[in-house]
Design an enzyme around this catalytic site. Structure first.
Site, PDB file in Angstrom:
ATOM      1  N   ALA A  97      17.354  -5.194 -58.987  1.00 65.63           N
ATOM      2  CA  ALA A  97      17.979  -4.332 -57.970  1.00 65.63           C
ATOM      3  C   ALA A  97      17.604  -2.877 -58.213  1.00 65.63           C
ATOM      4  O   ALA A  97      17.502  -2.430 -59.357  1.00 65.63           O
ATOM      5  CB  ALA A  97      19.490  -4.497 -58.019  1.00 65.63           C
ATOM      6  N   THR A 148       3.475   0.244   8.098  1.00 69.43           N
ATOM      7  CA  THR A 148       3.308  -1.210   7.892  1.00 69.43           C
ATOM      8  C   THR A 148       2.376  -1.834   8.943  1.00 69.43           C
ATOM      9  O   THR A 148       1.733  -2.851   8.676  1.00 69.43           O
ATOM     10  CB  THR A 148       4.675  -1.929   7.931  1.00 69.43           C
ATOM     11  OG1 THR A 148       5.396  -1.503   9.104  1.00 69.43           O
ATOM     12  CG2 THR A 148       5.518  -1.593   6.715  1.00 69.43           C
ATOM     13  N   ARG A 206      11.209   6.840  -1.944  1.00 74.86           N
ATOM     14  CA  ARG A 206      12.620   6.782  -2.286  1.00 74.86           C
ATOM     15  C   ARG A 206      12.861   6.359  -3.742  1.00 74.86           C
ATOM     16  O   ARG A 206      13.971   6.458  -4.258  1.00 74.86           O
ATOM     17  CB  ARG A 206      13.355   5.819  -1.322  1.00 74.86           C
ATOM     18  CG  ARG A 206      13.544   6.391   0.061  1.00 74.86           C
ATOM     19  CD  ARG A 206      13.939   5.334   1.075  1.00 74.86           C
ATOM     20  NE  ARG A 206      12.795   4.512   1.496  1.00 74.86           N
ATOM     21  CZ  ARG A 206      12.878   3.520   2.380  1.00 74.86           C
ATOM     22  NH1 ARG A 206      14.038   3.200   2.912  1.00 74.86           N
ATOM     23  NH2 ARG A 206      11.790   2.835   2.719  1.00 74.86           N
ATOM     24  N   LYS A 230       9.163  -6.346 -38.344  1.00 74.77           N
ATOM     25  CA  LYS A 230       8.077  -5.967 -37.435  1.00 74.77           C
ATOM     26  C   LYS A 230       6.771  -6.586 -37.905  1.00 74.77           C
ATOM     27  O   LYS A 230       6.434  -6.468 -39.077  1.00 74.77           O
ATOM     28  CB  LYS A 230       7.933  -4.441 -37.395  1.00 74.77           C
ATOM     29  CG  LYS A 230       6.923  -3.977 -36.354  1.00 74.77           C
ATOM     30  CD  LYS A 230       6.130  -2.743 -36.771  1.00 74.77           C
ATOM     31  CE  LYS A 230       4.975  -3.110 -37.668  1.00 74.77           C
ATOM     32  NZ  LYS A 230       4.114  -1.963 -38.000  1.00 74.77           N
ATOM     33  N   ALA A 245       0.805  -1.219   0.000  1.00 69.68           N
ATOM     34  CA  ALA A 245       0.000   0.000   0.000  1.00 69.68           C
ATOM     35  C   ALA A 245       0.837   1.266   0.000  1.00 69.68           C
ATOM     36  O   ALA A 245       0.330   2.357  -0.196  1.00 69.68           O
ATOM     37  CB  ALA A 245      -0.920   0.000   1.219  1.00 69.68           C
ATOM     38  N   ASN A 260       5.766   0.617 -45.556  1.00 72.97           N
ATOM     39  CA  ASN A 260       4.462   0.195 -45.019  1.00 72.97           C
ATOM     40  C   ASN A 260       3.617   1.358 -44.526  1.00 72.97           C
ATOM     41  O   ASN A 260       2.484   1.168 -44.121  1.00 72.97           O
ATOM     42  CB  ASN A 260       4.668  -0.823 -43.890  1.00 72.97           C
ATOM     43  CG  ASN A 260       5.439  -0.241 -42.725  1.00 72.97           C
ATOM     44  OD1 ASN A 260       6.255   0.654 -42.901  1.00 72.97           O
ATOM     45  ND2 ASN A 260       5.166  -0.732 -41.537  1.00 72.97           N
TER      46      ASN A 260
END
Ligand code: UD1
Ligand code: CA
Length: 433
Positions: free
Chosen positions: A399, A85, A18, A328, A13, A362
């Site tokens: 090419a 705590t 820090r 991708k 909780a 794309n």
């Protein structure tokens, strides 16, 4: 292990100031999983009554837990009126007579280490370890071999700060101890918080038994700062790599390899130095060469790299992807793409060769489009395939060609080039040599 004997409460909780972050501490990740995930994973191996105490960013914490586990109880701490705590332990209801309380910032804990707490008949078992630099931890004051109290760093006297025995942050209580002492906690301390750790001195004063359990720092390390997070991740990485090497994966310079928690390997795999494999990637009978990145992808009977990048949703089978190739969201089956390419939103079929420098265009600046490449296609170097485009089976692309036609039919050659001109003697005239 008998799962039904013990209840577990995980304190999650707190804010974690820090960490210097807007994100709740327990949601910071190690090998791509929240710290809290690892603690629950270990807890589940020994208990089926697990309660997570939430408050700070409670919805986000609850959601993160629910993404991975479906049988966890949540209790919301009144962290305004009862911070700390000890405050977190108010209003907890548990099934069993024994309860383990764990801090939510101990991602390196293992089920085996937790099991050590279950075999003592003491009213309280608490974890301790010795640290040359105990900074940040509560100090455990031991007199005549008995734990007397735990003093938080911020409340400690000069003499107490010198103590190197610290509270590791895991306790086993009997239910009656919690029921009795949690309501008696107060917040008369430097942080104005209700400390769970104060139970120890109260119980001792009443003559109850408190056993210290000496534990291994590696598993009980508390993560409070980004520095702690990084060193915990290093330890977790080592565990993940060791697990896969034990199951037969070959790794070169393993300490340079980063593998996330959900990655899996099957069959004969080799991972060379400097690789990063993330998400729920699956690597099957494949060779990932030096300094490649594989993100959330499937690689089967293939070799990748060196220096290749598979971005999420890539599927490679029987394929070779070489250096400086980025893939991708594409499926490559029986394909060779040896050098310097971008293959995005594409499906590429068997026997196809993708020459150096081939790019699937794309994206038109607004939308993404697909490229479909059939079987036995030869795509010459430095070609651009402007999507949406379909290259049918048995096609040659010369090419340097820019394919803008949307489709190249089976059997065809596509070529787009300005005619080559050579001008004799030009060099000598230009440089006047
Ligand atoms: C705590 C112990 C300290 C011990 C250390 C071990 C106390 C008072 N101190 O200190 O003796 O050496 O752990 O790692 O217990 N939490 C809540 N609600 C709160 C405050 C914290 O649920 O109001 C949760 C946090 O989310 C965290 C855990 O409790 O997961 C521990 O809190 P933290 O602030 O990190 O305690 P430490 O100062 O490290
Ligand atoms: Ca802590």
């Amino acid at each position: 292990m008998n799962k039904n004997k013990i209840s577990i409460v995980i304190l999650a909780a707190g804010k974690g100031s820090r960490m210097k972050s807007s994100k709740a501490k327990v949601l910071h990740t190690i090998c791509a999983k929240e710290m809290l995930y690892y603690i629950i994973k270990a807890s589940r191996e020994i208990s089926d009554d697990i309660t997570v105490v939430i408050a700070h960013q409670k919805d986000a914490v609850q959601k993160a837990v629910s993404n991975n586990f479906n049988d966890i109880n949540f209790v919301t701490q009144d962290d305004i009126n009862f911070p700390g705590t000890g405050g977190a332990m108010k209003n907890i209801s548990i099934k069993n007579e024994k309860v383990l309380v764990l801090n939510g910032d101990m991602p390196l804990i293992t089920a085996k280490a937790l099991d050590g707490f279950l075999h003592s008949s003491s009213d309280i078992v608490m974890s301790i370890f010795d640290l040359p630099n105990p900074d940040g931890y509560g100090r455990v004051i031991i007199e005549d071999k008995e734990v007397k109290k735990i003093v938080e760093q911020k409340d400690a006297s000069e003499a107490e700060l010198q103590v190197t025995t610290v509270n590791a942050g895991i306790y086993a209580f009997s239910k009656s101890v919690l029921d009795k002492y949690i309501p008696l906690l107060n917040n008369n301390n430097a942080q104005k918080e209700y400390y769970l750790t104060d139970i120890v001195s109260m119980a001792r004063a009443d003559g109850l038994s408190v056993s210290p359990l000496l534990v291994d720092e590696e598993q009980f390390k508390g993560v409070n700062s980004k520095k702690d997070l990084a060193s915990a991740e290093e330890i977790m990485q080592k565990r993940i790599r060791t697990k896969w090497m034990e199951s037969g994966v070959t790794m070169q310079l393993p300490s340079t390899i980063y593998i996330e928690e959900d990655v899996t390997f099957e069959g004969e795999c080799i991972v060379e130095n400097g690789c990063r494999i993330t998400g729920s990637s699956k690597i099957i009978n494949s060779h990932i060469k030096a300094h490649s990145v594989v993100e959330e992808s499937i690689v089967k009977n293939s070799d990748v790299g060196p220096l290749a990048h598979l971005r999420p949703a890539s599927m490679l089978e029987d394929s070779h992807v070489g250096n400086f190739v980025e893939v991708k969201k594409s499926t490559l089956k029986g394909v060779k793409a040896g050098h310097l390419s971008y293959i995005g939103d594409a499906t590429v079929d068997e026997g196809t060769n993708i020459g150096a420098g081939v790019i699937t265009c794309n994206y038109d600046g607004i939308k993404k489009y697909e490229t479909i490449i059939g079987k036995n296609v030869f795509i010459g170097s430095d070609s651009q395939l402007v999507a949406p485009v379909t290259i049918e089976d048995n096609v040659m692309i010369a090419a340097g060609t820019t394919v803008t036609s949307g489709r190249v039919e089976s059997g065809a050659l596509a070529i787009s080039r300005t005619k080559l001109r050579t001008i004799e003697n030009f060099y000598h005239k230009f440089f006047k040599k």
